[in-house]
Design an enzyme around this catalytic site. Sequence first.
Site, PDB file in Angstrom:
ATOM      1  CB  THR A  44      -5.568   3.516   0.117  1.00 19.53           C
ATOM      2  OG1 THR A  44      -6.333   4.638   0.533  1.00 19.53           O
ATOM      3  CG2 THR A  44      -4.314   3.425   0.968  1.00 19.53           C
ATOM      4  NE  ARG A 138      -3.163   3.413   4.123  1.00 20.00           N
ATOM      5  CZ  ARG A 138      -2.027   3.119   3.513  1.00 20.00           C
ATOM      6  NH1 ARG A 138      -1.268   4.063   2.996  1.00 20.00           N
ATOM      7  NH2 ARG A 138      -1.610   1.864   3.429  1.00 20.00           N
TER       8      ARG A 138
END
Length: 291
Positions: A44, A138
């Site tokens: 990420t 997320r």
Amino acid sequence: MFTGSIVALITPMNQKGKLCRSSLKKLVDYHIKNQTKAIVSVGTTGESATLNQEEHINIVMFTLEIADNRIPIIAGTGANATEEAILLTKRFEKSGISGCLTVTPYYNKPTQEGLYQHFKAISENTELPQILYNVPSRTGCDLLPHTIARLSKFKNIIGIKEATGDLSRINKIKQLIKDDFLLISGDDVTALDFMQLGGHGVISVTANIAAKEMMQICNFALKNDFINARKINQKLILLHEALFIESNPMPIKWIAKKMGLIKYDTLRLPMTPIMQSTRLQLEKAVKYANL
């Protein structure tokens, strides 16, 4: 290699948004010097969401080349399509990669059975060690303890990066798994508490700019010396928080450039430069941490 302080490495880019190789080498050398236990490449924080697959693979392989067996490299290999995740994972077979970090499929919101089948399929198509990655904020889905327990029975699924920040999860998971299954925090703010409750380390954003301090915190924690671990962590607490005022990796790239660790803080859209108010808080946090 999968315990202690592991960095979720940023992907340094030049002014045109392409990989800045000199900055990447500087970052890798910085983590080797400060005894970071391993590097997660293109997760990420490494902006996997804005890289195409060819770029993704090339950055991982160049990081591996720079590391030159001096530090283990873990490749981010998650995707929201199971077949894509398998193909990406298989690409790193016999490459020298130490393992894979595989995020739960994002956007399509699979059920727990869908999550189980997804990771089962990946596991059955590779011999590489797999670390599950749960970050509901997320991805829009949450890998629950009973599903983690089912997946832990696969030989090459060796642990989980748990990034919910929910400390109650640790005991729920521990009750269902064997002792050798790794529990790794994905949340810098709660990472030390996570380790005190039985976690084995952290995949850290903060470590990008405070590698030595994160290494020391984890080393003390793994020796059950939480007094000294907390002394260091207290200096970093404002930084842990400030790095997530705006979406990661926007703040960490700005402060890494400010500290001279990378040449540019270039981001790819839809990531944008941070606000002035965030910059002020980051500068205050770095000063407080005495970095």
